[in-house]
Motif scaffolding. Structure first.
Motif, PDB file in Angstrom:
ATOM      1  N   ASN A   1      79.786 -29.302 -32.899  1.00 16.62           N
ATOM      2  CA  ASN A   1      81.052 -29.713 -32.201  1.00 16.62           C
ATOM      3  C   ASN A   1      81.864 -28.640 -31.769  1.00 16.62           C
ATOM      4  N   PHE A   2      80.730 -27.674 -31.175  1.00 16.22           N
ATOM      5  CA  PHE A   2      81.184 -26.427 -30.507  1.00 16.22           C
ATOM      6  C   PHE A   2      81.553 -26.680 -28.942  1.00 16.22           C
ATOM      7  N   SER A   3      82.210 -25.473 -28.494  1.00 15.96           N
ATOM      8  CA  SER A   3      82.726 -25.860 -27.152  1.00 15.96           C
ATOM      9  C   SER A   3      81.472 -24.739 -26.422  1.00 15.96           C
ATOM     10  N   PRO A   4      81.532 -24.972 -25.054  1.00 22.43           N
ATOM     11  CA  PRO A   4      80.049 -24.358 -24.290  1.00 22.43           C
ATOM     12  C   PRO A   4      80.247 -22.730 -24.877  1.00 22.43           C
ATOM     13  N   ASP A   5      81.254 -22.263 -24.817  1.00 22.40           N
ATOM     14  CA  ASP A   5      81.391 -20.811 -25.352  1.00 22.40           C
ATOM     15  C   ASP A   5      80.803 -20.309 -26.564  1.00 22.40           C
ATOM     16  N   GLN A   6      81.271 -21.387 -27.624  1.00 21.32           N
ATOM     17  CA  GLN A   6      81.052 -21.064 -29.041  1.00 21.32           C
ATOM     18  C   GLN A   6      79.484 -21.228 -29.099  1.00 21.32           C
ATOM     19  N   ALA A   7      78.899 -22.276 -28.313  1.00 24.86           N
ATOM     20  CA  ALA A   7      77.507 -22.599 -28.423  1.00 24.86           C
ATOM     21  C   ALA A   7      76.361 -21.315 -27.964  1.00 24.86           C
ATOM     22  N   VAL A   8      77.104 -20.814 -27.020  1.00 24.83           N
ATOM     23  CA  VAL A   8      76.674 -19.614 -26.395  1.00 24.83           C
ATOM     24  C   VAL A   8      76.568 -18.167 -27.429  1.00 24.83           C
ATOM     25  N   ALA A   9      77.746 -18.197 -27.986  1.00 22.73           N
ATOM     26  CA  ALA A   9      77.794 -17.282 -28.940  1.00 22.73           C
ATOM     27  C   ALA A   9      77.090 -17.367 -30.416  1.00 22.73           C
ATOM     28  N   PHE A  10      76.909 -18.670 -30.504  1.00 20.57           N
ATOM     29  CA  PHE A  10      75.962 -18.970 -31.949  1.00 20.57           C
ATOM     30  C   PHE A  10      74.550 -18.790 -31.435  1.00 20.57           C
ATOM     31  N   PHE A  11      74.065 -19.275 -30.216  1.00 24.25           N
ATOM     32  CA  PHE A  11      72.848 -19.051 -29.896  1.00 24.25           C
ATOM     33  C   PHE A  11      72.327 -17.595 -29.974  1.00 24.25           C
ATOM     34  N   GLU A  12      73.276 -16.633 -29.461  1.00 23.67           N
ATOM     35  CA  GLU A  12      73.189 -15.256 -29.220  1.00 23.67           C
ATOM     36  C   GLU A  12      72.915 -14.542 -30.783  1.00 23.67           C
ATOM     37  N   ARG A  13      73.861 -15.021 -31.759  1.00 21.16           N
ATOM     38  CA  ARG A  13      73.689 -14.584 -33.129  1.00 21.16           C
ATOM     39  C   ARG A  13      72.340 -14.923 -33.823  1.00 21.16           C
ATOM     40  N   SER A  14      71.934 -16.061 -33.272  1.00 16.72           N
ATOM     41  CA  SER A  14      70.580 -16.473 -33.861  1.00 16.72           C
ATOM     42  C   SER A  14      69.351 -15.963 -33.069  1.00 16.72           C
ATOM     43  N   LEU A  15      69.679 -15.655 -31.703  1.00 12.63           N
ATOM     44  CA  LEU A  15      68.758 -14.833 -31.081  1.00 12.63           C
ATOM     45  C   LEU A  15      68.603 -13.419 -31.911  1.00 12.63           C
ATOM     46  N   ASN A  16      69.786 -12.909 -32.114  1.00 13.67           N
ATOM     47  CA  ASN A  16      69.609 -11.276 -32.556  1.00 13.67           C
ATOM     48  C   ASN A  16      69.181 -11.495 -33.926  1.00 13.67           C
ATOM     49  N   SER A  17      69.321 -12.584 -34.949  1.00 12.56           N
ATOM     50  CA  SER A  17      68.472 -12.523 -36.283  1.00 12.56           C
ATOM     51  C   SER A  17      67.113 -12.836 -36.030  1.00 12.56           C
ATOM     52  N   GLN A  18      66.754 -13.431 -35.046  1.00 12.70           N
ATOM     53  CA  GLN A  18      65.175 -13.541 -34.705  1.00 12.70           C
ATOM     54  C   GLN A  18      64.689 -12.357 -34.335  1.00 12.70           C
ATOM     55  N   ALA A  19      65.251 -11.583 -33.573  1.00 10.20           N
ATOM     56  CA  ALA A  19      64.716 -10.332 -32.941  1.00 10.20           C
ATOM     57  C   ALA A  19      64.477  -9.205 -34.172  1.00 10.20           C
ATOM     58  N   VAL A  20      65.694  -9.392 -35.102  1.00  8.27           N
ATOM     59  CA  VAL A  20      65.736  -8.245 -36.205  1.00  8.27           C
ATOM     60  C   VAL A  20      64.598  -8.927 -36.933  1.00  8.27           C
ATOM     61  N   MET A  21      64.222  -9.893 -37.377  1.00  9.08           N
ATOM     62  CA  MET A  21      63.179 -10.590 -38.134  1.00  9.08           C
ATOM     63  C   MET A  21      61.643 -10.284 -37.569  1.00  9.08           C
ATOM     64  N   LEU A  22      61.483 -10.263 -36.136  1.00  5.00           N
ATOM     65  CA  LEU A  22      60.197 -10.027 -35.551  1.00  5.00           C
ATOM     66  C   LEU A  22      60.237  -8.544 -35.403  1.00  5.00           C
TER      67      LEU A  22
END
Length: 519
Positions: free
Chosen positions: A459-480
């Motif tokens: 139930n996120f707004s478009p901006d919240q969804a983008v921010a959430f996706f970016e955090r996930s992407l950062n976490s994935q990059a750190v893991m890799l």
């Protein structure tokens, strides 16, 4: 000064052997524990003393620099002062400096006390090896090395968890105060057991030029390694200056010590095939091991939100097999081919790091603990065979100098490995982030679908969804990026195995140094 022991004292027996070994092992444990116990307390120390965390990290940096300088001086100091007096004196000064750390009212006082603490801690590790070797009969010298390895292994593992618990439960001062009773007890028992087993001493001229150049290049390089990442490495004039000073100082130091009649460090030890190859193998191996011991808890705390104590506890199982197997390895060692044991150790490390290279952002605690637990097996086979190879074939009077120089190389490479690993992790994270970000954008249907799913599910707004996706992407990059470090670590352990086989066979090599303890 005349010798206090014209002949090599016989091995210790009974209660004296038990007490002497326990006291020396306790001093070793306290020393190696202190090299890592302060790490998790830096934010608390910085806050209490009213300084930034970056300023607070000098508590670690200056201890490491002072320690790195003093370790290789052990051989020279031993010849002037004597093993027992130097060991007990260093222990008492370690107690004093620990107390001064605990009562420090400001950062300046704390840093001065940490410099003293690091400097006097230097001789304790190599001298503990020599004293233990001299305590046991020649045929049981491998058991002495196993006891030393067990205490040297557990300290760095227990440090983060113990430091976090003490800091959270009491006060950061107590991570230093606990050294006072332990150190006083170890010093008293060591003196009572070993005072009549003092090594031969002789007056040596002080190589002031060698000492000054050693302090210059080691200090500059240690500070450069510790502060390089924070200052953006060679984009910083401070780091460039430190690098130039370290390089020129090192070149001058090597030339001077090889031509000086009474060098402060005997670099000619590297002429020995076993000492050279064994020292390189144990130093590179320890660099990779120690670097991973630093980055793993860091990842757990920063990216998986583990509390400091929990991050320490997750890495603690490393000590289980290491402690259980150490005495078994000690008994088995005299009949074993040391190079085979060391090779098995390196292959075991490679397997563990390969297991970790498959971590994902959803990794559970079991998947983290299992490789850590299994890592204790190669750990038990790491120190003892390689130390025995390094000390094999050396005359008793060379053991303290050889132990000091090889320990210096090992500890120093640990600092280098940590710096390289954290920098490489950061670089690989940036690379993976860039590669992952290239796949995002309104033209990528998978990316658009992922954002839609996030908005509907959370139930996120478009901006919240983008921010959430970016955090996930950062976490994935750190893991890799971290997976890359684990994979490279695995490869390094395999690649350096030939170094072990460059050494000459040294069956029961520890026996060569067995008489060294109180020569």
């Amino acid at each position: 000064m005349s010798s206090l022991a014209p002949t090599t004292p016989p091995p210790l027996t009974g209660t004296r052997l038990l007490l002497g070994s326990f006291a020396v092992a306790l001093a070793t444990f306290m020393n190696v524990l202190d090299s890592s116990i302060a790490n998790v307390a830096i934010p608390t120390i910085s806050g209490n003393l009213g300084v930034s965390v970056d300023e607070g990290t000098w508590v670690i940096t200056l201890f490491a620099a002072a320690n790195a300088v003093s370790i290789p001086l052990t051989g020279w100091l031993t010849q002037r002062i004597g093993q027992v007096r130097l060991f007990v004196g260093a222990l008492l000064l370690f107690v004093l400096s620990s107390w001064l750390c605990g009562i420090a009212p400001n950062l300046t006082t704390l840093l001065a006390a940490r410099i003293l603490q690091g400097a006097v801690a230097g001789p304790l590790i190599p001298l503990s090896q020599a004293l233990l070797l001299g305590s046991f009969p020649k045929e049981k010298s491998s058991s002495a090395l196993a006891l030393w390895a067990m205490t040297a292994t557990v300290g760095p593992i227990a440090g983060p968890a113990l430091g976090g618990w003490i800091t959270d439960s009491y006060s950061w001062s107590w991570i230093f105060y606990i050294n006072v009773p332990v150190g006083l007890f170890a010093a008293a028992v060591t003196w009572a057991v070993y005072r009549e087993r003092e090594s031969k001493t002789r007056k040596l001229p002080i190589d002031l030029v060698g000492l000054a150049s050693l302090i210059t290049w080691v200090g500059a390089l240690q500070i450069m390694l510790d502060k390089g990442k924070d200052l953006d490495w060679f984009n910083s004039p401070v780091i460039v200056t430190l690098g130039v000073v370290a390089l020129l100082g090192f070149v001058f130091f090597v030339i001077w010590e090889l031509t000086e009649p009474n060098p402060i460090i005997d670099l000619r030890l590297f002429k020995g095939r076993n000492f050279l190859a064994g020292t390189i193998a144990i130093s590179v191996g320890y660099a990779v091991f120690f670097a991973n011991l630093v980055v793993l808890p860091q990842w757990l705390q920063q990216n998986l939100a583990y509390p400091a104590v929990n991050a320490g506890l997750v890495t603690a199982p490393l000590g289980i097999f290491a402690v259980i197997l150490a005495p078994i390895v000690g008994k088995f060692l005299p009949k074993a081919e040391l190079r085979v044991l060391a090779t098995l150790s390196f292959l075991g490390f490679a397997a563990v790091f390969f297991m970790r290279s498959h971590y994902t952002t959803g990794v559970d605690t079991y998947a983290i603990v299992l490789p850590t637990l299994l890592q204790g097996i190669p750990m038990a086979l790491f120190f003892v065979p390689l130390t025995a190879i390094i000390l094999s074939g050396l005359s008793p009077d060379k053991i303290p100098a050889a132990a000091g120089l090889s320990n210096f190389a090992r500890v120093f490479c640990g600092a280098v490995g940590t710096s390289l690993a954290t920098t490489a992790w950061n670089d690989r994270t940036i690379l993976h982030h860039s590669q992952l970000a290239e796949q995002t954008g309104p033209n990528n249907p998978t990316y658009v679908a992922a954002l839609d799913s996030i908005q509907r599910t959370l139930n996120f707004s478009p901006d919240q969804a983008v921010a959430f996706f970016e955090r996930s992407l950062n976490s994935q990059a750190v893991m890799l990026g971290l997976n890359d470090i684990f994979w490279i670590s695995s490869v390094i352990f395999v690649v350096i195995i030939p170094l072990i086989w460059f050494t000459r066979p040294a069956r029961n090599a520890a026996g060569a140094g067995a008489a060294s303890g109180a020569h």
